[in-house]
Scaffold this motif. Structure first.
Motif, PDB file in Angstrom:
ATOM      1  N   LEU A   1       5.877   5.985   1.085  1.00 50.00           N
ATOM      2  CA  LEU A   1       4.636   5.826   1.132  1.00 50.00           C
ATOM      3  C   LEU A   1       3.947   5.688   2.637  1.00 50.00           C
ATOM      4  O   LEU A   1       4.605   5.028   3.378  1.00 50.00           O
ATOM      5  N   LEU A   2       2.858   6.307   3.054  1.00 50.82           N
ATOM      6  CA  LEU A   2       2.253   6.244   4.263  1.00 50.82           C
ATOM      7  C   LEU A   2       0.768   5.669   4.114  1.00 50.82           C
ATOM      8  O   LEU A   2       0.271   5.963   2.869  1.00 50.82           O
ATOM      9  N   LEU A   3       0.219   4.989   4.937  1.00 48.59           N
ATOM     10  CA  LEU A   3      -1.064   4.320   4.714  1.00 48.59           C
ATOM     11  C   LEU A   3      -2.200   5.562   4.365  1.00 48.59           C
ATOM     12  O   LEU A   3      -3.082   5.401   3.581  1.00 48.59           O
TER      13      LEU A   3
ATOM     14  N   ARG B   1      -6.185   4.250  -8.585  1.00 49.18           N
ATOM     15  CA  ARG B   1      -6.638   4.055  -7.247  1.00 49.18           C
ATOM     16  C   ARG B   1      -5.411   3.446  -6.741  1.00 49.18           C
ATOM     17  O   ARG B   1      -4.777   2.306  -6.873  1.00 49.18           O
ATOM     18  N   LEU B   2      -4.760   3.975  -5.682  1.00 52.58           N
ATOM     19  CA  LEU B   2      -3.425   3.635  -4.929  1.00 52.58           C
ATOM     20  C   LEU B   2      -4.016   3.232  -3.445  1.00 52.58           C
ATOM     21  O   LEU B   2      -4.628   3.878  -2.793  1.00 52.58           O
ATOM     22  N   THR B   3      -3.622   2.095  -3.396  1.00 53.01           N
ATOM     23  CA  THR B   3      -3.709   1.320  -1.856  1.00 53.01           C
ATOM     24  C   THR B   3      -2.565   1.143  -1.274  1.00 53.01           C
ATOM     25  O   THR B   3      -1.582   0.399  -1.790  1.00 53.01           O
ATOM     26  N   VAL B   4      -2.315   1.604  -0.146  1.00 54.46           N
ATOM     27  CA  VAL B   4      -0.933   1.553   0.625  1.00 54.46           C
ATOM     28  C   VAL B   4      -1.235   0.653   1.923  1.00 54.46           C
ATOM     29  O   VAL B   4      -2.055   0.792   2.468  1.00 54.46           O
ATOM     30  N   LEU B   5      -0.618  -0.619   1.910  1.00 56.25           N
ATOM     31  CA  LEU B   5      -0.758  -1.598   3.005  1.00 56.25           C
ATOM     32  C   LEU B   5       0.465  -1.467   3.929  1.00 56.25           C
ATOM     33  O   LEU B   5       1.608  -1.069   3.784  1.00 56.25           O
TER      34      LEU B   5
END
Lengths: 115, 112
Positions: free
Chosen positions: A81-83, A111-115
């Motif tokens: 995963l990337l931001l 809803r996907l949030t990548v930190l």
């Protein structure tokens, strides 16, 4: 009749991780499509599956993959995963996936949030 | 490159006004054009247009397609606050399956 369902509704991951999103189509629908919607933009086509076969693929890297099961449900997998993968992932189902006029009905999205 | 362009990008009107939303397209392998309403998450289907000049109507909403000039319009009469949403236009590309190519959407806000 139940509409298109997706799980989970929200997900928070960190860069480099892997994620699996799930979708169940409307009963009787044999085609599932996946879309990515970044804030402020329209949905962007990722994949379409019909009768467990890939029918179309959008302009996304190989980190994105999908499959469809015998019961017509589907999974979308995203590796490394990337931001920039942070987005609303929408699943849509339709009766057919071949060359005919097809209305697509959308699920509520993940809803996907990548930190 | 396939392109779907919606205008305006955003619109603020008063209840009771009539609005016209525009969608123009330049795509190869056009099959049909669809309109969706997106309030929070899931876009909900409004219309599918396949033939030029035939108006589709549902209550206060109507839409028409011009395949010669490559555009469609969505009209909403007597707008209500519940019409506030993003309206998305999508073109179904005639390929091996169905690939929907969406525009950016028009954000409509209806104020009382």
């Amino acid at each position: 009749d139940a509409g298109v369902t997706q799980s989970p509704t929200h997900l928070i991951k960190t860069r480099g991780q892997h994620v699996t999103l799930r979708c169940s189509p409307i009963s009787g629908h044999k085609s599932v499509s996946w879309y990515q919607q970044v804030l402020g933009q329209g949905p962007q086509f990722i994949f379409q599956y019909y009768e467990k076969e890939e029918r179309g693929r959008g302009n996304f890297p190989d980190r994105f993959s999908a499959r469809q099961f015998p019961n017509y449900s589907s999974e979308l997998n995203v590796n490394a995963l990337l931001l920039g993968d942070s987005a609303l992932y929408l699943c849509a189902s339709s009766r057919s996936g071949t060359s005919s006029y097809n209305e697509q009905f959308f699920g509520p999205g993940t809803r996907l949030t990548v930190l | 490159e396939d392109k779907v362009v919606q205008s305006p990008l955003s619109l603020v009107v008063h209840e009771g006004d009539t609005v016209t939303l525009n969608c123009s397209y330049e795509v190869t392998n056009f099959r049909s054009l669809l309109w969706y309403k997106q309030e929070k998450k899931a876009p909900t289907f409004l219309f599918m247009l396949t033939s030029s000049g035939i108006e589709k109507k549902s209550g206060r909403l109507s839409s028409i397609l011009d395949k010669k000039e490559l555009f469609s319009i969505l009209n909403i009469t007597a707008t209500q606050t519940g019409d506030s949403a993003v309206y998305l236009c999508a073109v179904d590309l005639f390929l091996t399956g169905n690939q929907f190519y969406f525009g950016t959407g028009t954000s409509l806000t209806v104020i009382p």
